[in-house]
Motif scaffolding. Sequence first.
Motif, PDB file in Angstrom:
ATOM      1  N   TYR A  64       0.556  -0.898   0.356  1.00  0.00           N
ATOM      2  CA  TYR A  64      -0.198  -0.346  -0.768  1.00  0.00           C
ATOM      3  C   TYR A  64       0.912   1.209   0.461  1.00  0.00           C
ATOM      4  O   TYR A  64       2.158   1.470   0.783  1.00  0.00           O
ATOM      5  CB  TYR A  64      -0.786   0.119   1.116  1.00  0.00           C
ATOM      6  CG  TYR A  64      -2.107  -1.189   1.137  1.00  0.00           C
ATOM      7  CD1 TYR A  64      -3.604  -0.768   0.145  1.00  0.00           C
ATOM      8  CD2 TYR A  64      -1.516  -2.408   1.838  1.00  0.00           C
ATOM      9  CE1 TYR A  64      -4.264  -1.510   0.772  1.00  0.00           C
ATOM     10  CE2 TYR A  64      -2.651  -3.153   1.361  1.00  0.00           C
ATOM     11  CZ  TYR A  64      -3.787  -2.835   1.165  1.00  0.00           C
ATOM     12  OH  TYR A  64      -5.100  -4.078   1.289  1.00  0.00           O
ATOM     13  N   PHE A  65       0.740   2.055  -1.063  1.00  0.00           N
ATOM     14  CA  PHE A  65       0.783   3.960  -0.993  1.00  0.00           C
ATOM     15  C   PHE A  65       0.036   4.360  -0.514  1.00  0.00           C
ATOM     16  O   PHE A  65      -0.672   4.502  -0.962  1.00  0.00           O
ATOM     17  CB  PHE A  65       1.672   3.496  -2.044  1.00  0.00           C
ATOM     18  CG  PHE A  65       2.997   3.166  -2.876  1.00  0.00           C
ATOM     19  CD1 PHE A  65       4.556   3.293  -1.938  1.00  0.00           C
ATOM     20  CD2 PHE A  65       2.783   2.053  -3.067  1.00  0.00           C
ATOM     21  CE1 PHE A  65       5.048   2.697  -2.583  1.00  0.00           C
ATOM     22  CE2 PHE A  65       3.877   1.197  -3.222  1.00  0.00           C
ATOM     23  CZ  PHE A  65       4.954   1.420  -2.871  1.00  0.00           C
ATOM     24  N   THR A  66       0.806   6.106   0.040  1.00  0.00           N
ATOM     25  CA  THR A  66      -0.422   6.746   0.086  1.00  0.00           C
ATOM     26  C   THR A  66       0.663   7.631  -0.291  1.00  0.00           C
ATOM     27  O   THR A  66       1.554   7.820  -0.580  1.00  0.00           O
ATOM     28  CB  THR A  66      -0.329   7.573   1.565  1.00  0.00           C
ATOM     29  OG1 THR A  66      -1.119   6.732   3.068  1.00  0.00           O
ATOM     30  CG2 THR A  66      -1.655   8.404   2.432  1.00  0.00           C
ATOM     31  N   VAL A  67      -0.914   8.306  -1.363  1.00  0.00           N
ATOM     32  CA  VAL A  67      -0.625   9.348  -1.944  1.00  0.00           C
ATOM     33  C   VAL A  67      -0.635  10.914  -1.923  1.00  0.00           C
ATOM     34  O   VAL A  67      -2.287  10.491  -2.174  1.00  0.00           O
ATOM     35  CB  VAL A  67      -0.598   8.626  -3.686  1.00  0.00           C
ATOM     36  CG1 VAL A  67      -0.119   9.517  -5.118  1.00  0.00           C
ATOM     37  CG2 VAL A  67       0.082   7.271  -3.847  1.00  0.00           C
ATOM     38  N   LYS A  68      -0.363  11.627  -2.283  1.00  0.00           N
ATOM     39  CA  LYS A  68      -0.807  12.944  -2.455  1.00  0.00           C
ATOM     40  C   LYS A  68       0.111  13.624  -3.647  1.00  0.00           C
ATOM     41  O   LYS A  68       0.620  14.194  -4.400  1.00  0.00           O
ATOM     42  CB  LYS A  68      -0.289  13.587  -1.354  1.00  0.00           C
ATOM     43  CG  LYS A  68      -0.882  15.347  -1.638  1.00  0.00           C
ATOM     44  CD  LYS A  68      -0.928  16.032   0.154  1.00  0.00           C
ATOM     45  CE  LYS A  68      -1.428  16.846   0.315  1.00  0.00           C
ATOM     46  NZ  LYS A  68      -1.659  17.795   1.107  1.00  0.00           N
ATOM     47  N   CYS A  69      -0.784  15.216  -3.791  1.00  0.00           N
ATOM     48  CA  CYS A  69      -0.622  15.679  -5.178  1.00  0.00           C
ATOM     49  C   CYS A  69      -0.269  16.519  -4.923  1.00  0.00           C
ATOM     50  O   CYS A  69      -0.378  17.276  -4.103  1.00  0.00           O
ATOM     51  CB  CYS A  69      -1.886  16.190  -6.375  1.00  0.00           C
ATOM     52  SG  CYS A  69      -1.268  17.327  -7.551  1.00  0.00           S
ATOM     53  N   THR A  70       0.619  17.077  -5.476  1.00  0.00           N
ATOM     54  CA  THR A  70       1.859  18.317  -5.277  1.00  0.00           C
ATOM     55  C   THR A  70       1.839  19.406  -6.172  1.00  0.00           C
ATOM     56  O   THR A  70       2.693  20.161  -5.722  1.00  0.00           O
ATOM     57  CB  THR A  70       3.249  17.778  -4.907  1.00  0.00           C
ATOM     58  OG1 THR A  70       4.046  17.301  -5.918  1.00  0.00           O
ATOM     59  CG2 THR A  70       3.438  16.905  -3.977  1.00  0.00           C
ATOM     60  N   GLY A  71       1.645  19.052  -7.493  1.00  0.00           N
ATOM     61  CA  GLY A  71       1.225  19.838  -8.677  1.00  0.00           C
ATOM     62  C   GLY A  71       1.278  20.126 -10.157  1.00  0.00           C
ATOM     63  O   GLY A  71       1.727  18.661 -10.417  1.00  0.00           O
ATOM     64  N   ALA A  72       1.310  19.794 -10.948  1.00  0.00           N
ATOM     65  CA  ALA A  72       0.465  20.273 -12.179  1.00  0.00           C
ATOM     66  C   ALA A  72       2.213  19.768 -12.274  1.00  0.00           C
ATOM     67  O   ALA A  72       3.406  20.352 -12.782  1.00  0.00           O
ATOM     68  CB  ALA A  72      -0.075  21.785 -12.386  1.00  0.00           C
ATOM     69  N   ARG A  73       1.791  18.805 -13.569  1.00  0.00           N
ATOM     70  CA  ARG A  73       3.038  19.265 -14.616  1.00  0.00           C
ATOM     71  C   ARG A  73       3.164  19.268 -15.681  1.00  0.00           C
ATOM     72  O   ARG A  73       3.438  18.937 -17.052  1.00  0.00           O
ATOM     73  CB  ARG A  73       3.670  17.409 -15.071  1.00  0.00           C
ATOM     74  CG  ARG A  73       4.246  16.655 -13.502  1.00  0.00           C
ATOM     75  CD  ARG A  73       4.873  14.841 -13.710  1.00  0.00           C
ATOM     76  NE  ARG A  73       5.024  15.640 -15.062  1.00  0.00           N
ATOM     77  CZ  ARG A  73       7.358  15.735 -14.846  1.00  0.00           C
ATOM     78  NH1 ARG A  73       7.471  16.134 -12.947  1.00  0.00           N
ATOM     79  NH2 ARG A  73       7.922  15.357 -14.769  1.00  0.00           N
ATOM     80  N   ASN A  74       1.943  19.937 -16.445  1.00  0.00           N
ATOM     81  CA  ASN A  74       1.312  20.106 -17.686  1.00  0.00           C
ATOM     82  C   ASN A  74       0.758  21.977 -17.585  1.00  0.00           C
ATOM     83  O   ASN A  74       0.427  22.014 -16.312  1.00  0.00           O
ATOM     84  CB  ASN A  74       0.289  19.183 -18.379  1.00  0.00           C
ATOM     85  CG  ASN A  74      -0.595  18.575 -17.448  1.00  0.00           C
ATOM     86  OD1 ASN A  74      -1.640  19.513 -16.806  1.00  0.00           O
ATOM     87  ND2 ASN A  74      -1.294  17.863 -17.605  1.00  0.00           N
ATOM     88  N   PRO A  75      -0.257  22.521 -18.454  1.00  0.00           N
ATOM     89  CA  PRO A  75      -0.480  23.479 -17.815  1.00  0.00           C
ATOM     90  C   PRO A  75      -2.094  23.885 -17.091  1.00  0.00           C
ATOM     91  O   PRO A  75      -2.734  25.196 -17.275  1.00  0.00           O
ATOM     92  CB  PRO A  75      -0.948  24.439 -19.730  1.00  0.00           C
ATOM     93  CG  PRO A  75      -0.057  23.162 -20.368  1.00  0.00           C
ATOM     94  CD  PRO A  75       0.274  21.944 -20.129  1.00  0.00           C
ATOM     95  N   VAL A  76      -2.471  22.638 -16.774  1.00  0.00           N
ATOM     96  CA  VAL A  76      -4.306  22.944 -16.550  1.00  0.00           C
ATOM     97  C   VAL A  76      -3.354  22.923 -14.645  1.00  0.00           C
ATOM     98  O   VAL A  76      -1.879  22.936 -13.801  1.00  0.00           O
ATOM     99  CB  VAL A  76      -4.110  21.707 -16.423  1.00  0.00           C
ATOM    100  CG1 VAL A  76      -4.904  21.093 -15.005  1.00  0.00           C
ATOM    101  CG2 VAL A  76      -4.829  20.306 -17.406  1.00  0.00           C
ATOM    102  N   PRO A  77      -4.062  24.290 -14.954  1.00  0.00           N
ATOM    103  CA  PRO A  77      -3.705  24.802 -13.205  1.00  0.00           C
ATOM    104  C   PRO A  77      -4.389  24.156 -11.891  1.00  0.00           C
ATOM    105  O   PRO A  77      -5.814  24.205 -12.252  1.00  0.00           O
ATOM    106  CB  PRO A  77      -4.363  26.210 -13.331  1.00  0.00           C
ATOM    107  CG  PRO A  77      -5.618  26.466 -13.801  1.00  0.00           C
ATOM    108  CD  PRO A  77      -4.819  24.926 -14.923  1.00  0.00           C
ATOM    109  N   HIS A  78      -3.397  23.858 -11.211  1.00  0.00           N
ATOM    110  CA  HIS A  78      -3.714  23.905  -9.764  1.00  0.00           C
ATOM    111  C   HIS A  78      -5.113  22.843  -9.851  1.00  0.00           C
ATOM    112  O   HIS A  78      -6.068  22.424  -9.614  1.00  0.00           O
ATOM    113  CB  HIS A  78      -4.897  25.288  -9.286  1.00  0.00           C
ATOM    114  CG  HIS A  78      -4.529  26.188  -8.980  1.00  0.00           C
ATOM    115  ND1 HIS A  78      -3.569  26.715  -8.160  1.00  0.00           N
ATOM    116  CD2 HIS A  78      -4.931  27.595  -9.932  1.00  0.00           C
ATOM    117  CE1 HIS A  78      -2.728  27.664  -8.603  1.00  0.00           C
ATOM    118  NE2 HIS A  78      -3.994  28.917  -9.722  1.00  0.00           N
ATOM    119  N   PRO A  79      -4.142  21.972  -9.908  1.00  0.00           N
ATOM    120  CA  PRO A  79      -4.565  20.026 -10.491  1.00  0.00           C
ATOM    121  C   PRO A  79      -5.652  19.592  -9.255  1.00  0.00           C
ATOM    122  O   PRO A  79      -5.930  18.574  -8.427  1.00  0.00           O
ATOM    123  CB  PRO A  79      -3.925  19.611 -11.744  1.00  0.00           C
ATOM    124  CG  PRO A  79      -2.848  19.792 -11.101  1.00  0.00           C
ATOM    125  CD  PRO A  79      -2.752  21.596 -10.824  1.00  0.00           C
TER     126      PRO A  79
END
Length: 126
Positions: A64-79
């Motif tokens: 099991y892995f707990t995963v959190k988004c830290t930012g965009a890798r493309n032009p989609v703002p505030h994903p």
Amino acid sequence: MGRSILVFSVVVVFLFSVAYATPGIATFYTTYTPSACYGGTQEGVMIAAASDTLWDNGRVCGKYFTVKCTGARNPVPHPCTGKSVTVKVVDHCAGGCASTLDLSGEAFAQIANPVAGIINIEYIEH
């Protein structure tokens, strides 16, 4: 006294693990079976495929892995949603995989706008 030490120890371990989250990249996929780890057995929808970096000849299956988004890798703002998700590794994201963890669509949507398609993450193995 003993209980206080136990509580303190648990807090320290938790803080230590949070402080040492590993950076990576996440994408998502929609085909869940058959999987490299479990064949045709369904393992739910909060699942992921591991990249070659994590795969280790299948030793990561079932972890099991707990995963959190830290930012965009493309032009989609505030994903990022600001939430985290815990996923079970059920598959291998074979060579050429664009991410560290290829999350199920449901898991990805918990932490980021699916329109983003690819995001920066931090993850912790349990």
